[in-house]
Design an enzyme around this catalytic site. Sequence first.
Site, mmCIF file in Angstrom:
data_model
loop_
_atom_site.group_PDB
_atom_site.id
_atom_site.type_symbol
_atom_site.label_atom_id
_atom_site.label_comp_id
_atom_site.label_asym_id
_atom_site.label_seq_id
_atom_site.Cartn_x
_atom_site.Cartn_y
_atom_site.Cartn_z
ATOM 1 N N ASP A 21 0.840 -1.250 -0.118
ATOM 2 C CA ASP A 21 -0.006 -0.041 0.118
ATOM 3 C C ASP A 21 0.976 1.107 -0.007
ATOM 4 O OD1 ASP A 21 -2.463 1.559 0.066
ATOM 5 O OD2 ASP A 21 -2.492 1.440 2.323
ATOM 6 N N ASN A 69 -10.518 -2.902 -5.773
ATOM 7 C CA ASN A 69 -9.759 -1.963 -6.644
ATOM 8 C C ASN A 69 -10.335 -1.743 -7.957
ATOM 9 O OD1 ASN A 69 -6.697 -3.180 -5.061
ATOM 10 N ND2 ASN A 69 -8.017 -1.313 -4.694
HETATM 11 C C1 FPP Z 1 -2.092 0.233 -3.103
HETATM 12 O O1 FPP Z 1 -1.445 1.378 -3.387
HETATM 13 C C2 FPP Z 1 -1.688 -0.395 -4.369
HETATM 14 C C3 FPP Z 1 -2.242 -1.168 -5.380
HETATM 15 C C4 FPP Z 1 -3.918 -0.771 -5.424
HETATM 16 C C5 FPP Z 1 -1.620 -1.935 -6.411
HETATM 17 C C6 FPP Z 1 -0.396 -2.524 -6.007
HETATM 18 C C7 FPP Z 1 0.085 -3.210 -7.243
HETATM 19 C C8 FPP Z 1 1.403 -3.182 -7.623
HETATM 20 C C9 FPP Z 1 2.519 -2.988 -6.670
HETATM 21 C C10 FPP Z 1 1.698 -3.966 -8.793
HETATM 22 C C11 FPP Z 1 1.254 -5.052 -8.983
HETATM 23 C C12 FPP Z 1 1.640 -5.607 -10.427
HETATM 24 C C13 FPP Z 1 1.853 -6.747 -10.791
HETATM 25 C C14 FPP Z 1 2.859 -6.983 -11.860
HETATM 26 C C15 FPP Z 1 1.288 -7.991 -10.351
HETATM 27 P P1 FPP Z 1 -2.702 2.649 -3.354
HETATM 28 O O2 FPP Z 1 -2.758 2.986 -4.947
HETATM 29 O O3 FPP Z 1 -4.011 2.418 -2.682
HETATM 30 O O4 FPP Z 1 -1.794 3.830 -2.816
HETATM 31 P P2 FPP Z 1 -2.626 4.904 -1.963
HETATM 32 O O5 FPP Z 1 -3.129 4.315 -0.782
HETATM 33 O O6 FPP Z 1 -1.374 5.831 -1.450
HETATM 34 O O7 FPP Z 1 -3.405 5.608 -2.775
#
Ligand code: FPP
Length: 235
Positions: A21, A69
């Site tokens: 996250d 998501n």
């Molecule tokens: C949460 O951060 C992260 C995600 C929703 C996506 C995580 C995915 C990856 C790191 C890549 C996955 C890819 C592959 C190739 C399997 P957020 O967007 O919720 O962050 P925030 O809370 O700061 O908004």
Amino acid sequence: MAAYGGETHERIPAHVAIIMDGNGRWAKKRLLPRSAGHRAGVKRMVKLAEHAFDSGVKVLTLYALSVENLHRPQEELQGLFSLIREYFSGDTEKIAARGVALRVIGEIGLLPEDVARLIEEGIKKGGDGSGGTLVFAIAYGARQEIVRAVNRAVAAGKEVTEAQFCEFLDTAGLPDPDLLIRTGRERRLSNFLLFQSAYTEFYFSDKLFPDFSNRDLDAAFASYAARERRFGRIK
Ligand code: FPP
């Protein structure tokens, strides 16, 4: 064994699960689009996976995309799908060459068809498992997984034991996570491995995922090693 002082369990957790996250906030701090945060997240994810298996982890489960998501704005989703396409089209080779088997949990049928196909093909190109297993939770939700498992048990037409029920979960055959890490300052499970984490140790880091270094992972291992796991019993 003694280096981390662990007495009641192996000092390196066999199964580590990570809620990655903080990509969006990482990008925002740099005035970059959220997609840049996810790209930085993938880079970090690749390095952390190598480090985890080098350290002796046997199973690493990464929360890449939740079912919830999938309700994010199309622009962000398309960016995430592109990263998943890129990763499963070739970036898996390095980890597969180390004997790491690849696996996916979740409902990849909810993804665009080509993304689901690339994931399935990428998974098949994984290693033989001698170097561990890397599990991606994609379009995953634990409540949905539990309901799927209940329906499979009902379809099988018999009452099941706890062990038999586990075989209906997406994680069938995998051990429960020993250590679950969440980066990005939040302290919640967000519909991740709810059934499997009954006795999992939790580790929360304030670091945003792209900043969570290999040394931070070592710190999580050290914290885990210092804990006494009793599984509800007494010593
Ligand atoms: C949460 O951060 C992260 C995600 C929703 C996506 C995580 C995915 C990856 C790191 C890549 C996955 C890819 C592959 C190739 C399997 P957020 O967007 O919720 O962050 P925030 O809370 O700061 O908004």
